[in-house]
Write an enzyme that holds these catalytic residues in place. Structure first.
Site, PDB file in Angstrom:
ATOM      1  N   ASP A 297       0.837  -1.187   0.000  1.00 26.90           N
ATOM      2  CA  ASP A 297       0.000   0.000   0.000  1.00 26.90           C
ATOM      3  C   ASP A 297       0.883   1.252   0.000  1.00 26.90           C
ATOM      4  OD1 ASP A 297      -2.709   1.015   0.136  1.00 26.90           O
ATOM      5  OD2 ASP A 297      -2.249   1.667   2.175  1.00 26.90           O
ATOM      6  N   GLU A 344       1.032  -0.619  -5.197  1.00 21.94           N
ATOM      7  CA  GLU A 344      -0.163   0.229  -5.213  1.00 21.94           C
ATOM      8  C   GLU A 344       0.293   1.616  -5.673  1.00 21.94           C
ATOM      9  OE1 GLU A 344      -2.172   3.280  -4.510  1.00 21.94           O
ATOM     10  OE2 GLU A 344      -1.583   2.897  -2.436  1.00 21.94           O
ATOM     11  N   ASP A 398     -11.331   0.835  -0.876  1.00 21.40           N
ATOM     12  CA  ASP A 398     -11.549   2.241  -0.526  1.00 21.40           C
ATOM     13  C   ASP A 398     -12.577   2.924  -1.427  1.00 21.40           C
ATOM     14  OD1 ASP A 398      -9.842   2.474   1.661  1.00 21.40           O
ATOM     15  OD2 ASP A 398      -8.103   2.894   0.422  1.00 21.40           O
TER      16      ASP A 398
END
Length: 502
Positions: A297, A344, A398
């Site tokens: 991430d 990511e 998200d």
């Protein structure tokens, strides 16, 4: 250095699985989901981080007290019975749990009672040799984590820099005194980790035996109030009182005029480099023992990161700080025979990040929900602009669901571009199916579909709304929804677009 076979998979966090105990866990519901994936021609199961969560941080799996420990509330009661740690009668009484939402506080109270019983059973006649081997194999982090949990409990939950100085500063005599006085409680914390990793290892082995790879997620930063920061203060930018001098975030952009101030401590990369990046290597060794492939991430923070002076209320007055990226990734590549990492790379990505991804062959992400903006036909998220070394998502944890996006967020001009791209207008009930087809037939070697999109669920089923403190991470898949999921249809699509696992 990540080579991707052409496959597809489903994004569904463990907490979202069906189970009778208020939260998804590592028990029969997880095995049933693996069977569903196999019958649907899928080759990947992507989960969110499995680390401990708490109500103080909104139960977010991206905000944890440990980058290594497992979440004890994911331990399966049914497997505790199967393995002799509990009797069937110990599971009663069961609270009136919701099937479609997680009530974390109720779940914690219930699981605490069960784990109390499992520990007492183990202490009386458990297999100490297996437990001791586990503790030895996890020695790099396990003892510090157990100590952190027990000291934090004694200090009424205070952040570790508010502990008495000998404990804050890890004075050896002070820690030895805690270890002697609370030896049984420290062992109990380790036992819970033993149970978690035992159950996860068995689940992963089953998934792999059915042709399913486990796809995990690595938050780039750790919490300040974590065993990682307390145990390794030299690897973070802290002052003489062990407080952060700067914290992490991202600068102002199209989505936020003030940026995002996350507040995590940032790494002292000079100190990490002096040790040959030992902490990161240990972390990744642990990650790759749990998953077959993992997403990092906020990958761009491993090339350059935005740091803001501690005490600022927004992320506006920060600066970019460099990371020795080439030295770091070269060290990792020399250590690991394979580095199965997905970057990511969503949001504003600069050329230096792109160059690092190319140099080390790290695949990036594409999100179809974002592909129908004003810069068509050159938008990088349109399928014809993908390369094979990419992972395409209809949406992420998200984002809104596809159905929710189309109903609530897509502008009329976005919808028009979407219809033009498809070659004609379609009924809104078919939008999620059209998106799934676009993902599966795209050039990207990996295609991941959130379970909510596969089911065509509305916005109420989204997993997380960033920048909101409440109501996140609680969505659950009901048994009836899993029964109604079109496994055969998905298997046909996987075959049609050459994504069936070999």
């Amino acid at each position: 250095m990540t080579e991707l076979d052409r496959r597809s998979g489903i994004l569904l966090h463990v907490t979202s699985l069906p189970s009778p105990f208020g939260i998804g866990d590592l028990g029969p519901g997880a095995y049933r989901f693996v069977d569903f994936l196999a019958s649907a021609g899928q080759g990947l199961w992507q989960v969110l981080p499995l680390n401990p969560t708490d109500s103080a941080h909104g139960n977010s799996p991206y905000s944890s007290s440990s980058a290594f420990a497992g979440n004890r509330i994911l331990i399966s009661p049914e497997l505790l019975v199967r393995d002799g740690f509990l009797a069937e009668s110990d599971l009663q009484p069961t609270p009136a749990f919701h099937d479609d939402r997680v009530d974390y506080d109720t779940v914690r109270d219930y699981k605490n009672r069960l784990l109390d019983g499992a520990w007492e059973q183990f202490r009386s006649r458990g297999d100490r040799d297996t437990f001791d081997r586990f503790c030895q194999s996890q020695a790099a982090w396990l003892h510090d984590y157990a100590l952190f949990v027990i000291i934090k409990s004694e200090q009424q939950g205070a952040v570790w820099n508010k502990w008495p100085e000998p404990l804050r500063d890890r004075d050896r005599a002070a820690l030895d005194e805690i270890c002697a006085r609370r030896a049984d409680d420290i062992a109990r914390v380790k036992f819970e980790q033993f149970l978690f990793f035992r159950q996860w290892e068995q689940l992963k082995a089953y998934a792999n035996s059915r042709g399913i790879d486990m796809f995990g997620d690595i938050p780039i930063y750790v919490n300040y109030d974590s065993t990682d920061t307390w145990s390794h203060t030299r690897f973070f930018k802290l002052d003489a009182h062990k407080r952060p001098t700067v914290v992490a975030g991202v600068p102002p952009d199209y989505f936020s005029k003030t940026g995002q101030l996350w507040g995590n401590p940032v790494y002292d990369w000079d100190a990490l480099r002096e040790t040959g990046y030992r902490w990161w290597i240990e972390r990744l060794e642990h990650v790759f023992s749990l998953y077959d492939i993992a997403r990092i991430d906020h990958f761009r923070g491993l090339v350059a990161y935005w740091e803001v002076a501690a005490g600022h209320k927004t992320a506006q007055k920060g600066k970019w700080a460099p990371v020795p990226a080439d030295d770091f990734f070269t060290t990792l590549c020399n250590h690991f025979e394979d580095l199965p990492v997905i970057a990511e790379d969503l949001g504003t990505i600069t050329e230096d990040v792109v160059e690092v991804m190319k140099r080390y062959s790290f695949p990036g992400m594409k999100v179809l929900m974002f592909a129908f903006g004003e810069d068509n036909p050159k938008h990088p998220y349109l399928p014809e602009n993908y390369t094979e070394d990419a992972v395409v998502y209809t949406g992420t944890h998200d984002n809104n669901t596809i159905v929710g996006w189309f109903a609530e967020e897509a502008r009329p001009e976005d919808k028009q571009r979407f219809f033009e791209y498809l070659g004609g207008e379609i009924h809104r009930e078919e939008v999620h199916r059209a998106m799934i087809r676009l993902a599966l037939r795209s050039p990207a070697n990996l295609a991941i579909i959130p379970m909510q999109d596969l089911l065509g669920l509305p916005a109420s089923a989204r997993m997380n709304t960033p920048a909101t403190a409440r109501g996140n991470w609680s969505w659950r898949l009901t048994p009836e929804q899993l029964d109604a999921t079109p496994a055969g249809e998905l298997a046909e699509l996987a075959a049609q677009y050459r994504r069936t696992p070999s």
